[in-house]
Scaffold this active site. Structure first.
Site, mmCIF file in Angstrom:
data_model
loop_
_atom_site.group_PDB
_atom_site.id
_atom_site.type_symbol
_atom_site.label_atom_id
_atom_site.label_comp_id
_atom_site.label_asym_id
_atom_site.label_seq_id
_atom_site.Cartn_x
_atom_site.Cartn_y
_atom_site.Cartn_z
ATOM 1 N N ASP A 191 1.133 -1.344 -0.315
ATOM 2 C CA ASP A 191 -0.198 0.192 0.144
ATOM 3 C C ASP A 191 1.004 1.274 -0.008
ATOM 4 O O ASP A 191 1.646 1.423 0.839
ATOM 5 C CB ASP A 191 -0.997 0.030 1.180
ATOM 6 C CG ASP A 191 -1.960 0.835 1.552
ATOM 7 O OD1 ASP A 191 -3.173 0.853 0.178
ATOM 8 O OD2 ASP A 191 -2.066 2.450 1.382
ATOM 9 N N TYR A 196 -2.682 12.351 2.552
ATOM 10 C CA TYR A 196 -2.981 11.831 4.615
ATOM 11 C C TYR A 196 -2.428 12.015 5.098
ATOM 12 O O TYR A 196 -3.193 11.807 6.283
ATOM 13 C CB TYR A 196 -2.412 10.136 3.530
ATOM 14 C CG TYR A 196 -3.509 9.772 2.658
ATOM 15 C CD1 TYR A 196 -4.724 8.912 3.031
ATOM 16 C CD2 TYR A 196 -3.144 9.370 1.182
ATOM 17 C CE1 TYR A 196 -5.537 8.362 2.229
ATOM 18 C CE2 TYR A 196 -3.897 8.602 -0.085
ATOM 19 C CZ TYR A 196 -5.751 7.786 0.495
ATOM 20 O OH TYR A 196 -6.103 7.574 0.163
HETATM 21 O O1 CP3 Z 1 -2.353 -6.327 -5.613
HETATM 22 C C1 CP3 Z 1 -2.357 -5.592 -5.653
HETATM 23 O O2 CP3 Z 1 -2.972 -5.116 -6.842
HETATM 24 C C2 CP3 Z 1 -2.097 -3.929 -5.506
HETATM 25 C C3 CP3 Z 1 -3.223 -3.331 -4.829
HETATM 26 C C4 CP3 Z 1 -2.444 -1.806 -4.199
HETATM 27 C C5 CP3 Z 1 -3.609 -1.775 -2.801
HETATM 28 N N1 CP3 Z 1 -2.974 -0.430 -2.433
HETATM 29 C C6 CP3 Z 1 -4.020 -2.608 -2.282
HETATM 30 C C7 CP3 Z 1 -4.976 -2.655 -0.807
HETATM 31 C C8 CP3 Z 1 -2.170 -0.488 -4.774
HETATM 32 C C9 CP3 Z 1 -1.012 0.024 -5.835
HETATM 33 C C10 CP3 Z 1 -2.266 0.482 -3.574
HETATM 34 C C11 CP3 Z 1 -1.978 1.580 -3.626
HETATM 35 C C12 CP3 Z 1 -2.857 2.523 -2.719
HETATM 36 N N2 CP3 Z 1 -3.074 2.033 -1.386
HETATM 37 C C13 CP3 Z 1 -3.197 3.934 -3.314
HETATM 38 C C14 CP3 Z 1 -3.007 4.615 -5.288
HETATM 39 C C15 CP3 Z 1 -3.818 3.790 -6.197
HETATM 40 C C16 CP3 Z 1 -5.251 4.196 -5.620
HETATM 41 O O3 CP3 Z 1 -6.005 3.652 -5.878
HETATM 42 O O4 CP3 Z 1 -5.637 5.237 -6.386
HETATM 43 C C17 CP3 Z 1 -4.026 4.652 -2.308
HETATM 44 C C18 CP3 Z 1 -4.927 5.997 -2.559
HETATM 45 C C19 CP3 Z 1 -4.243 4.239 -1.703
HETATM 46 C C20 CP3 Z 1 -4.498 4.120 0.423
HETATM 47 C C21 CP3 Z 1 -6.018 3.774 0.178
HETATM 48 N N3 CP3 Z 1 -5.593 2.146 0.695
HETATM 49 C C22 CP3 Z 1 -6.929 3.303 0.110
HETATM 50 C C23 CP3 Z 1 -7.670 4.177 -0.141
HETATM 51 C C24 CP3 Z 1 -7.576 1.737 0.356
HETATM 52 C C25 CP3 Z 1 -8.701 2.035 0.838
HETATM 53 C C26 CP3 Z 1 -9.434 1.354 -0.233
HETATM 54 C C27 CP3 Z 1 -11.245 0.842 0.033
HETATM 55 O O5 CP3 Z 1 -11.496 0.487 -1.332
HETATM 56 O O6 CP3 Z 1 -11.463 0.731 1.045
HETATM 57 C C28 CP3 Z 1 -6.515 1.471 1.307
HETATM 58 C C29 CP3 Z 1 -6.800 -0.390 1.955
HETATM 59 C C30 CP3 Z 1 -6.543 -0.977 0.279
HETATM 60 N N4 CP3 Z 1 -5.198 -1.164 -0.297
HETATM 61 C C31 CP3 Z 1 -7.011 -2.235 0.286
HETATM 62 C C32 CP3 Z 1 -6.353 -2.939 -1.216
HETATM 63 C C33 CP3 Z 1 -6.203 -4.494 -1.803
HETATM 64 C C34 CP3 Z 1 -8.282 -2.676 1.240
HETATM 65 C C35 CP3 Z 1 -8.057 -2.738 2.542
HETATM 66 C C36 CP3 Z 1 -9.037 -4.301 2.647
HETATM 67 O O7 CP3 Z 1 -7.865 -5.312 2.829
HETATM 68 O O8 CP3 Z 1 -9.943 -3.922 3.889
#
Ligand code: CP3
Length: 320
Positions: free
Chosen positions: A51, A127
């Protein structure tokens, strides 16, 4: 664009056993999640499971992932004085679990390239200052305007951390990198140039010489030339503009990535196919198009539609 995630049953199963941060820190399981998602989807490249906020954890600001609301910073940065107290830590040591996940994934998934990634200084700062996601980024911009010197100090620190973190990811085996400036589209071109561009350039310094670099943002139609100036071999495009029009602005001598609206994955298959074919028509077989979604896959996305999309793009593009 979020290959692994809650839309996938295999991922939900892993998450039932451990929290999101535990999963990120467990290199073996993070690698397994990466490999499972890439194989299940049949994509041409995998992105390491991690992340963008992991780079903020050693700054001791209280990084949390709450159920439903996404990421949260317990002690957001709101004063110029606090910036000076942030530790300039060693990414080799504190983020070693990510490099290990990359090494394991390379061993277990030799057939396709692996993409490493990091958040860009602006999106990370947003953030840190807002304490979570935001609609208008008022606190971030207020800080930027009121405390310009501290702002540059903060983004300078984040750029150094990100640059070194990405360099270590390449050393561990990442074959391409993506810089996520997901929320930078809230800025005017003037503010991007003054407050962000030099720091995104510093975050990317020296990396394109090693591996291809994707520079991604959303809502960036008015910022394309500046984002390109900041660096990257491939410019990410969201779905708010036709790909051919975006490519004209970015320049034919750059590669582009995009740009299907992730919500079209919820549409009936014929509509999904039409939308994907339109992206391919806009790319018109020119070299340097990386087909992708314009932003991350959303929870509840039907996995069979993602598979269908991957197969369709393979059939209709040059990789037959
Ligand atoms: O396996 C992959 O594809 C890698 C996945 C990945 C995650 N975060 C896993 C994740 C990537 C590329 C990110 C980058 C990330 N994290 C970004 C940039 C990409 C974008 O979408 O603009 C940002 C802004 C974040 C910050 C972040 N982390 C957010 C906004 C959230 C909430 C998303 C949600 O749907 O609730 C996260 C959590 C997150 N990062 C999850 C995953 C799989 C969900 C967490 C869970 O399991 O509950």
């Amino acid at each position: 664009m979020r290959q692994a995630g809650r839309y996938m049953a295999e991922y939900r199963e892993v998450r039932a056993r451990m929290s999101f941060l535990e999963l990120c820190h467990d290199s073996q399981t993070a690698a397994e999640v990466t490999v499972t998602a890439a194989r299940k989807l049949g994509v041409d490249a995998a992105i390491i499971f991690a992340d963008i906020l992991l780079v903020l954890e050693p700054l001791e600001v209280g990084v949390e992932f709450t159920k439903g609301d996404g990421p949260r910073i317990r002690e957001p940065l709101r004063s110029a004085e606090r910036i000076a107290t942030l530790p300039d830590y060693d990414t080799a040591d504190r983020l070693a679990f990510v490099y290990e996940a990359i090494r394991i994934t390379r061993r277990e998934l030799p057939e396709i390239p692996l993409i490493g990634f990091a958040g860009a200084p602006f999106t990370l700062a947003s953030y840190l200052i807002e304490g979570g996601g935001s609609r208008n980024y008022v606190e971030t911009k207020r800080f930027m305007y009121e405390h310009e010197e501290a702002w540059h100090q903060l983004l300078g620190l984040l750029a150094r951390l990100v640059n070194s973190y990405l360099g270590h990811q390449v050393a561990a085996g990442a074959q391409a990198l993506q810089l996520f400036d997901s929320w930078v589209g809230c800025l005017s071109p003037r503010d991007y140039r003054r407050y962000v561009l030099p720091h995104s350039a510093a975050a990317l310094a020296g990396l394109s010489q090693q591996v291809p670099v994707i520079h991604f943002g959303t809502n960036t139609n008015g910022l394309f030339p500046l984002i390109r100036e900041a660096g990257g071999d491939v410019i990410g495009v969201d779905w708010r503009i036709d790909l051919d029009q975006a490519w004209d602005i970015i320049g034919e001598d750059s590669a582009v990535q995009g740009n299907l609206d992730p919500v079209t994955l919820f549409a009936p298959r014929d509509q999904l196919a039409d939308a994907a074919r339109q992206v391919l028509r806009h790319a018109a077989g020119r070299p340097g198009h990386v087909f992708n979604l314009g932003h991350g896959i959303l929870p509840h996305t039907p996995v069979d539609h993602v598979r269908y999309l991957v197969d369709l793009v393979h059939e209709e593009s040059s990789r037959r």
